[in-house]
Enzyme design. Structure first.
Site, PDB file in Angstrom:
ATOM      1  N   LYS A  53       0.836  -1.209   0.000  1.00  0.00           N
ATOM      2  CA  LYS A  53       0.000   0.000   0.000  1.00  0.00           C
ATOM      3  C   LYS A  53       0.868   1.254   0.000  1.00  0.00           C
ATOM      4  O   LYS A  53       0.563   2.238  -0.691  1.00  0.00           O
ATOM      5  CB  LYS A  53      -0.938  -0.016   1.220  1.00  0.00           C
ATOM      6  CG  LYS A  53      -2.015  -1.090   1.131  1.00  0.00           C
ATOM      7  CD  LYS A  53      -2.793  -1.274   2.420  1.00  0.00           C
ATOM      8  CE  LYS A  53      -3.718  -2.485   2.306  1.00  0.00           C
ATOM      9  NZ  LYS A  53      -4.542  -2.728   3.494  1.00  0.00           N
ATOM     10  N   GLN A  97      -4.277  -1.830   9.643  1.00  0.00           N
ATOM     11  CA  GLN A  97      -4.237  -3.139   9.004  1.00  0.00           C
ATOM     12  C   GLN A  97      -4.773  -4.210   9.944  1.00  0.00           C
ATOM     13  O   GLN A  97      -4.423  -4.249  11.123  1.00  0.00           O
ATOM     14  CB  GLN A  97      -2.784  -3.463   8.577  1.00  0.00           C
ATOM     15  CG  GLN A  97      -2.638  -4.728   7.745  1.00  0.00           C
ATOM     16  CD  GLN A  97      -3.318  -4.635   6.383  1.00  0.00           C
ATOM     17  OE1 GLN A  97      -3.467  -3.562   5.807  1.00  0.00           O
ATOM     18  NE2 GLN A  97      -3.751  -5.777   5.866  1.00  0.00           N
ATOM     19  N   ASP A 120     -10.855   2.638   4.196  1.00  0.00           N
ATOM     20  CA  ASP A 120     -11.142   1.196   4.119  1.00  0.00           C
ATOM     21  C   ASP A 120     -12.647   0.945   4.043  1.00  0.00           C
ATOM     22  O   ASP A 120     -13.074  -0.155   3.680  1.00  0.00           O
ATOM     23  CB  ASP A 120     -10.606   0.482   5.367  1.00  0.00           C
ATOM     24  CG  ASP A 120      -9.299  -0.255   5.120  1.00  0.00           C
ATOM     25  OD1 ASP A 120      -9.051  -0.643   3.968  1.00  0.00           O
ATOM     26  OD2 ASP A 120      -8.543  -0.452   6.084  1.00  0.00           O
TER      27      ASP A 120
END
Ligand code: GUN
Length: 294
Positions: A53, A97, A120
């Protein structure tokens, strides 16, 4: 023989579009998108994903911040760290994460992220807005799947879509999105899970199969109707001594045999995975441009 839905090439196109947009922003003296990622502990897969990412951000010209914490960090301290990133006006998008260590509540951490920065799309506010067809960050994998279907002009309206797996991250949101009014969308959706009575029979009725259960090669040719569209979200590391990495990546679909019957199919790797990565970049761009929450 199926046409491959090439996520690698399509995501390349999307990243190029984002890169061009960043150049326009720079020319106009606008805000350069900035993504912050939080990584707790040393899980090998998470490490790979987060590094990817950050690399993606650099490639398209975004700013990125990676905050790493030891697996022993307390929940309270992690929540404070998230709050500090929430309060940093330069940071547009913020992700933590997953998975997190067992002593930390994923729900608490997810809800700590400001919905305006939740690129997200995991915050209940964004999930709710998505379900109501309001402007929202749509989580990266479902968004990537829809974008792939759209760019290949795969018809979804009036089709019967069977989703296998009801996870918060993929199965549940993609089932909502496929049924929503819109294109892609307007499908009749069946959401299958571990308690589905006759899963194979359900899948056999599908015009579109979205396999997101995390069981390598679960979907076999006998479960697939001739001409079905097959989207494989699974990505499991299988030990393989012939590979330098020591493993190979296998999807939830038995690719070689299903490819013979499907009309479209996503490969693993190179299908949904790269689309997921591109979608996170796209959401971060939207965040910097205040497109969702204005
Ligand atoms: N772990 C697995 N997939 C994801 C994702 O899309 N976002 C985050 N934050 N963690 C993940």
């Amino acid at each position: 023989m199926a046409t491959r839905l090439d996520g690698k090439t399509t995501s390349r196109t999307i990243r190029d579009e984002i890169k061009a947009e960043v150049q326009t922003i720079v020319h106009q003296g606008g805000k350069i998108p900035h993504l912050a990622a939080v990584l707790v502990g040393e899980d090998g897969a998470s490490e790979t994903y987060v590094n990817g990412k950050v690399r993606d951000c650099n490639e398209v010209g975004f700013k990125s911040t990676l905050r790493r914490f030891d697996a022993t960090i307390s929940e309270e301290d992690l929540l404070k760290e998230v709050q500090a990133l929430n309060d940093d006006p330069d940071i547009d998008g913020l992700i933590v994460q997953l998975p997190l260590p067992d002593h930390i509540s994923v729900e608490k951490v997810t809800e700590q992220i400001r919905p305006e920065k939740d690129v997200d799309g995991f915050h209940p506010v964004n999930v709710g807005r998505m379900a109501k067809n309001l402007p929202a960050y749509i989580s990266a994998t479902p968004f990537g799947i829809l974008e792939l279907l759209k760019r290949y002009n795969v018809e979804t309206s009036g089709k019967h879509c069977v989703v296998i797996g009801r996870s918060d991250i993929v199965g549940s949101p993609v089932s909502i999105l496929m049924a929503r009014k819109g294109n892609p969308g307007n499908a009749t959706v069946t959401l299958c899970h571990s308690r589905t009575a006759d899963l194979a029979a359900e899948v056999r009725r599908a015009d579109i199969i979205i396999a997101a259960l995390g069981k390598p090669e679960f979907v076999t040719a006998d479960m697939v109707k001739e001409g079905a569209v097959v989207i494989d979200v699974g990505i499991t590391r299988i030990p393989d001594e012939t590979k330098k990495s020591g493993f190979r990546l296998v999807g939830d679909v038995k690719f070689e045999e299903v490819e013979q019957k499907a009309s479209f199919i996503t490969p693993v790797p190179g299908g949904v995975g790269p689309m997921t990565r591109a979608s996170l970049l796209y959401n971060t761009l939207l965040a910097a441009q205040r497109k969702i929450y204005s």
